[in-house]
Design a protein around this motif. Structure first.
Motif, mmCIF file in Angstrom:
data_model
loop_
_atom_site.group_PDB
_atom_site.id
_atom_site.type_symbol
_atom_site.label_atom_id
_atom_site.label_comp_id
_atom_site.label_asym_id
_atom_site.label_seq_id
_atom_site.Cartn_x
_atom_site.Cartn_y
_atom_site.Cartn_z
ATOM 1 N N ASP A 74 0.826 -1.196 0.000
ATOM 2 C CA ASP A 74 0.000 0.000 0.000
ATOM 3 C C ASP A 74 0.867 1.255 0.000
ATOM 4 O OD1 ASP A 74 -2.561 -1.357 0.248
ATOM 5 O OD2 ASP A 74 -1.883 -1.883 2.267
ATOM 6 N N PRO A 330 0.221 6.617 0.208
ATOM 7 C CA PRO A 330 -0.474 5.408 -0.243
ATOM 8 C C PRO A 330 -0.419 5.257 -1.765
ATOM 9 C CG PRO A 330 -1.775 6.569 1.388
ATOM 10 C CD PRO A 330 -0.645 7.483 1.017
ATOM 11 N N CYS A 331 -0.140 4.049 -2.213
ATOM 12 C CA CYS A 331 -0.086 3.789 -3.658
ATOM 13 C C CYS A 331 -1.444 3.986 -4.320
ATOM 14 C CB CYS A 331 0.419 2.374 -3.915
ATOM 15 S SG CYS A 331 2.146 2.123 -3.437
ATOM 16 N N THR A 332 -2.532 3.914 -3.544
ATOM 17 C CA THR A 332 -3.870 4.137 -4.105
ATOM 18 C C THR A 332 -4.057 5.585 -4.524
ATOM 19 O OG1 THR A 332 -4.658 4.454 -1.841
ATOM 20 C CG2 THR A 332 -4.980 2.280 -2.830
ATOM 21 N N ASP A 333 -3.127 6.470 -4.059
ATOM 22 C CA ASP A 333 -3.208 7.882 -4.443
ATOM 23 C C ASP A 333 -2.376 8.180 -5.669
ATOM 24 O OD1 ASP A 333 -4.744 8.220 -2.228
ATOM 25 O OD2 ASP A 333 -3.181 9.159 -1.011
#
Length: 349
Positions: A74, A330-333
């Motif tokens: 993440d 966060p990699c989701t960003d």
């Protein structure tokens, strides 16, 4: 969260970077995070020139890519600027993933102490390495100011802690040497400026705890000083508790974790008024900072050990790790984080 930390500095190396990352991993796990350490362990390595105890991974890009893909983190943190750090950086940029990084040592000054490479050249390379980092984490405000002045961006403080369950004044080593005992702990190498300590005209005895590339040379040059080699854990704490003053001659450390460990054992610090000591030592209370290191040492001998204990006990690894975790990207960003302008390019390496 699933957190991947890439570091070229790892066990069995003995230094502040390894201690910091080891304790950070432990605290992150206690907080409920899953942590992957991408390290030189299990890889083909070569010794770092002039530092054989430091092993550099050979051509690690594919293996780092495999590990990071399999773990699917993440958040990704790149702790060092060596081969593994560069491989992780390339992976993040190629896959348009945000990451954070850290700056642990004054690497340009370390290099300059050994080879005639201008400090400005090395800082230029470091700016490029950290350019796309969402947060460059540094140990003190003094280092933060230094990097900002040199053109780095998004620089944030990530402090350090001390394990007061280990480092405490309860058991003191009996040196059986004339007192006072002046002690230094750390890597015995040129950038640590240890000869500035060994050359001081001080009463009593000088003790060096640690090892490194300069140990044999300094032992031969200073036969009246006592070189104890490596000591760890409770034994190291006993050595510190049994001494009278911790003398820290380094001018290149960004923090100097050993100063906190010494204070946790009730030991005041004598040091130069430079980056590292100025953020760790309360001048005149838990140590003395002076360009005359002999004067600083003699004055530190008069300080109250209780103040040292209070300051050290206020520094916890849990608090330091919370600072670290709060700055992770966060990699989701990834869609909005990117570089300074909010975008990534596969060619930005």
């Amino acid at each position: 969260m699933r957190i991947a930390i890439t570091t070229d500095a790892w066990q069995p190396q003995v230094n502040g970077v390894v201690t910091t990352l080891t304790r950070t991993r432990e605290e992150l796990i206690k907080m409920g995070h899953e942590v992957l350490m991408v390290t030189p362990e299990g890889r083909r390595t070569v010794p770092c020139p002039s530092y054989p105890e430091i092993r550099l991974a050979l051509f690690p890009r594919r293996s780092v890519t495999r590990e990071l893909r399999a773990f699917a983190p993440d958040c990704i943190h790149i702790a060092t600027e060596g081969p593994l750090g560069m491989a992780a950086r390339r992976y993040c940029l190629s896959n348009e993933l945000p990451y954070t990084s850290s700056y642990h040592t004054q690497f340009p000054e370390y290099v300059r102490a050994r080879v005639p490479i201008p400090v400005s050249w090395t800082y230029a390379w470091l700016r490029r390495h950290h350019r796309h980092s969402q947060a460059i984490l540094v140990p003190t405000e003094a280092v933060q100011t230094q990097l900002l002045r040199r053109g780095f961006q998004r620089v944030h403080v990530w402090s350090r802690g001390v394990d007061t369950d280990v480092f405490k004044p309860d058991v003191a080593h009996d040196f059986a040497l004339p007192r006072p005992i002046w002690i230094n702990v750390g890597r015995v190498s040129v950038e640590k400026n240890i000869e500035a300590f060994l050359n001081l005209k001080l009463p009593g005895s000088k003790v060096i705890v640690g090892d490194g590339p300069d140990k044999k040379r300094l032992e031969a040059l200073y036969p009246d000083c006592h070189f104890a080699g490596y000591r760890f854990g409770d034994e190291l704490a006993a050595y510190l508790a049994g001494a009278d003053v911790f003398v820290f001659p380094s001018r290149t450390d960004t923090f100097g974790l050993v100063m906190l460990e010494a204070m946790a054992c009730g030991l005041p610090v004598a040091a130069f008024p430079v980056t590292g000591p100025v953020d760790v030592v309360d001048d005149g209370v838990t140590g003395v900072l002076n360009e005359d290191l002999a004067h600083a040492s003699e004055q530190a001998l008069t300080l109250d050990s209780a103040a040292c204990l209070r300051q050290a006990r206020a520094k916890s690894w849990q608090a330091a790790t919370l600072q670290f975790a709060e700055r992770l990207a966060p990699c989701t960003d990834a869609a909005t984080a990117g570089s300074i302008d909010g975008t990534y390019s596969r060619n930005r390496v």
